[in-house]
Design a protein around this motif. Structure first.
Motif, PDB file in Angstrom:
ATOM      1  N   PRO A   1       0.835  -1.217   0.000  1.00 19.39           N
ATOM      2  CA  PRO A   1       0.000   0.000   0.000  1.00 19.39           C
ATOM      3  C   PRO A   1       0.866   1.262   0.000  1.00 19.39           C
ATOM      4  CG  PRO A   1      -0.749  -1.571   1.648  1.00 19.39           C
ATOM      5  CD  PRO A   1       0.576  -2.075   1.144  1.00 19.39           C
ATOM      6  N   GLN A   2       0.311   2.320  -0.567  1.00 22.35           N
ATOM      7  CA  GLN A   2       1.082   3.574  -0.657  1.00 22.35           C
ATOM      8  C   GLN A   2       1.403   4.134   0.729  1.00 22.35           C
ATOM      9  OE1 GLN A   2       2.199   4.101  -3.495  1.00 22.35           O
ATOM     10  NE2 GLN A   2       0.722   3.770  -5.123  1.00 22.35           N
TER      11      GLN A   2
ATOM     12  N   MET B   1       0.913   3.091   4.942  1.00 20.17           N
ATOM     13  CA  MET B   1       0.412   2.142   5.944  1.00 20.17           C
ATOM     14  C   MET B   1       1.077   2.417   7.283  1.00 20.17           C
ATOM     15  SD  MET B   1       0.147  -1.987   5.742  1.00 20.17           S
ATOM     16  CE  MET B   1       1.818  -2.508   5.939  1.00 20.17           C
TER      17      MET B   1
ATOM     18  N   GLY C   1      -9.925  -2.681  -1.469  1.00 23.22           N
ATOM     19  CA  GLY C   1      -9.748  -2.689  -0.006  1.00 23.22           C
ATOM     20  C   GLY C   1     -10.082  -4.061   0.572  1.00 23.22           C
TER      21      GLY C   1
ATOM     22  N   THR D   1      -7.170  -6.293   0.153  1.00 20.04           N
ATOM     23  CA  THR D   1      -6.158  -6.038   1.180  1.00 20.04           C
ATOM     24  C   THR D   1      -6.541  -6.740   2.483  1.00 20.04           C
ATOM     25  OG1 THR D   1      -5.572  -3.922   0.192  1.00 20.04           O
ATOM     26  CG2 THR D   1      -5.040  -4.200   2.527  1.00 20.04           C
TER      27      THR D   1
ATOM     28  N   ILE E   1      -4.505   2.302   6.537  1.00 13.90           N
ATOM     29  CA  ILE E   1      -3.960   2.287   5.176  1.00 13.90           C
ATOM     30  C   ILE E   1      -4.676   3.342   4.337  1.00 13.90           C
ATOM     31  CG2 ILE E   1      -3.928   0.946   3.005  1.00 13.90           C
ATOM     32  CD1 ILE E   1      -3.352  -1.544   4.610  1.00 13.90           C
TER      33      ILE E   1
ATOM     34  N   ASP F   1      -4.569   4.104   0.218  1.00 11.60           N
ATOM     35  CA  ASP F   1      -3.950   3.420  -0.910  1.00 11.60           C
ATOM     36  C   ASP F   1      -4.645   3.766  -2.221  1.00 11.60           C
ATOM     37  OD1 ASP F   1      -2.120   1.676  -1.995  1.00 11.60           O
ATOM     38  OD2 ASP F   1      -3.174  -0.154  -1.415  1.00 11.60           O
TER      39      ASP F   1
ATOM     40  N   LYS G   1      -4.651  -7.170  -7.230  1.00 10.27           N
ATOM     41  CA  LYS G   1      -5.090  -5.871  -7.768  1.00 10.27           C
ATOM     42  C   LYS G   1      -4.710  -5.628  -9.225  1.00 10.27           C
ATOM     43  CE  LYS G   1      -5.295  -3.698  -3.186  1.00 10.27           C
ATOM     44  NZ  LYS G   1      -4.484  -4.455  -2.235  1.00 10.27           N
TER      45      LYS G   1
ATOM     46  N   TRP H   1       1.188  -1.098  -9.257  1.00  8.73           N
ATOM     47  CA  TRP H   1       0.354  -0.419  -8.260  1.00  8.73           C
ATOM     48  C   TRP H   1       1.119   0.579  -7.395  1.00  8.73           C
ATOM     49  CZ3 TRP H   1      -4.970  -0.885  -7.017  1.00  8.73           C
ATOM     50  CH2 TRP H   1      -5.356  -0.236  -5.833  1.00  8.73           C
ATOM     51  N   THR H   2       2.302   0.170  -6.924  1.00  7.93           N
ATOM     52  CA  THR H   2       2.991   0.926  -5.885  1.00  7.93           C
ATOM     53  C   THR H   2       3.940   1.950  -6.508  1.00  7.93           C
ATOM     54  OG1 THR H   2       2.893  -1.089  -4.569  1.00  7.93           O
ATOM     55  CG2 THR H   2       4.367   0.647  -3.775  1.00  7.93           C
TER      56      THR H   2
END
Ligand SMILES: [Zn+2]
Length: 522
Positions: free
Chosen positions: A31-32, A34, A124, A127, A154, A156, A190, A488-489
């Motif tokens: 996650p971006q 956390m 979500g 996650t 989180i 994200d 994702k 994603w990240t």
């Protein structure tokens, strides 16, 4: 459940899970933002799900994910209950996280999952599944386990909107069940686009009602090659509808690819009149013939366009995707050079060479697709001879380094799938998981002002050599998890050593989902 089975499950799944620190927060893609906190939220039979009316489908989906392993029902919106609840809510103030972003807060009392849209809620939920011990992915009740989720916060959202996987269903037919297995795994990490390579020299895999010969002739290897029956076949339109629905429930868009003007000799097995010389080929497995054939659709023959437009009519109606991929790669021009019809077309249209003829071909098809409300994607060779303003380019020739910058500078969108990092039919010796992980889809030196033209990134799997489900699995996994994080990240949040630890904990989830993977060679 039989006591011996329970003890077995306990030993196999619970102990290793605890040893591996499954109760710490291990999520892929990372996650971006956390922040871990003290304590855990425990799912028990008293836990319930609270949801707004608009999110009832999501609430039922969450229930459906968890209940088999829990072995009990989770009530949705019970009359009483403000504690021990998983609360799903739409929150328009989260617009800054985008359509796919979400915010997750976990305390010992409650879980709150909020997002701007249902898509964000879905990610979500993925996650949340990953934060539970891996046995949550089992389809039968797992006892003697504490379903604990670490307390945390989180925030994200994805770096890229295109997070794709291409499966080559032509070289080797991939069954509907296998595709569902991949869709399930993709959604857990994702990934949101499945590109199906449906046609190529080794077989036409999509039912087209107007041309039944494509199913009866073009989907079969020539009998002289004695290929196993499971390597050939086609998807009926009902099969495709089923896959589209399954994918949509998991936030995944299926993009079809219909190859043209090259990689089309399987069509000529049924319709030889559509090639320049009227050739017909025996459909052969990839290892027993040319990888690239000289026979291509005749660009001077109106019947070619009549055929392709009829095919695209059905494809456009069947797939809700806004994109249709038309291939466009590896089309030798020697038959066009020798074909009077093709040469006449070039003269009539004022085209100076065969590259311009290919460009004219692609633009004509694009115009037709646009009239059906669809957008065209093609492999990066569609640039040769001139690119239309609106086509999206899928960059694959990793050795032609200046393509991304050129495409973006022209104002076209680009999807990054270079052979250097994204070809998952290559061995792990050539493209290790670590190499995949190191990929930055925005190349060094890429002009900042064009970054938004990079729609995203995709893994391409060609099924010419690895043709059975366990071998296909091992080509895809665990590399796909590395690519999921690339997609994603944000680049500055990635850390290979940290990823390796998280990957270890996810391998168990893959096993439970029935997916083989390559061990070592990271
Ligand atoms: Zn021709």
């Amino acid at each position: 459940m039989n006591t011996r089975i329970i003890i077995f499950l306990h030993l196999v799944f619970v102990l290793p899970a605890l040893v591996n620190g499954q109760t710490t927060a291990q999520v892929i893609p990372k996650p971006q933002k956390m922040e871990l906190a003290q304590g855990v939220f425990k799912i028990t039979p008293a836990t319930s799900i609270l949801s707004q009316k608009e999110l009832l489908t999501s609430a039922k989906q969450l229930k459906g994910y968890l209940e088999p392993a829990l072995g009990y029902d989770l009530a949705v919106n019970p009359k009483s209950g403000k504690k021990n609840v998983i609360n799903l809510k739409l929150d328009k103030s989260l617009v800054q996280l985008g359509e796919e972003g979400y915010k997750l807060g976990i305390t010992p009392d409650n879980i709150t999952l909020a997002a701007f849209s249902e898509k964000g809620i879905f990610w979500g939920i993925q996650t949340l599944r990953q934060l539970l011990p891996a046995p949550i992915f089992r389809e039968a009740q797992v006892q003697e386990i504490s379903w604990e989720i670490p307390c945390l916060k989180i925030e994200d959202c994805p770096r890229f909107k295109w997070r794709g996987v291409m499966l080559d269903c032509s070289r080797t037919f991939i069954t509907k069940e296998e595709i569902k297995k991949y869709l399930e795994a993709m959604s857990l990490f994702k990934m949101n686009v499945l590109h199906m390579h449906l046609t190529d020299d080794q077989g036409w895999r999509l039912e087209i009602k107007k041309y039944p010969e494509l199913s009866s002739i073009s989907s079969r290897f020539h009998e002289s090659f004695k290929e196993p029956k499971e390597y050939e076949g086609f998807y009926s339109q009902d099969d495709i509808r089923e896959l589209i629905k399954f994918a949509a429930q998991r936030n995944i868009m299926i993009v079809p690819e219909i190859e043209m003007p090259g990689h089309t000799t399987e069509v000529f097995a049924a319709f030889p009149q559509l090639s320049c010389k009227g050739d017909t080929n025996k459909i052969h497995p990839w290892t027993k013939g040319y990888g690239v054939h000289n026979e291509v659709f005749c660009a001077g023959n109106e019947q070619t366009f009549e055929f392709l437009q009829n095919v695209l009519n059905e494809v456009s109606a069947l797939f809700p995707s806004e994109y249709i991929h038309i291939g466009g790669d590896e089309a030798p021009k020697m038959h066009w050079k020798a074909c009077p019809k093709c040469q006449k077309r070039m003269a009539d249209e004022g085209l100076k060479d065969e590259n311009e003829l290919q460009s004219w071909f692609v633009k004509r098809i694009e115009k037709y697709l646009n009239s059906k409300g669809k957008k065209l994607i093609g492999w990066d060779e569609i640039m040769e001879g001139g690119l239309s303003k609106s086509a999206t380019v899928m960059y694959w020739r990793g050795w032609v380094k200046d393509v991304p910058q050129k495409v973006a500078a022209l104002g076209n969108n680009i999807i990054m799938t270079p052979t250097s990092h994204c070809y998952f039919d290559y061995t792990y010796e050539k493209i290790s998981t670590e190499r995949v992980y190191s990929f930055n889809p925005v190349p060094p030196g890429f002009d900042e002002k064009f970054v938004e033209k990079v729609l995203g990134v995709q893994a391409n799997f060609w099924s010419h050599l690895d043709r059975t489900p366990p071998r296909i699995d091992r080509q895809l996994f665990p590399r796909l998890l590395a690519l999921a994080e690339v997609a994603w990240t944000n680049n500055d949040k990635k850390d290979w050593n940290d990823f390796k630890v998280r990957l270890q904990s996810k391998l168990k989830s893959l096993e439970i989902l029935g997916i083989s993977y390559t061990i070592g060679n990271y």
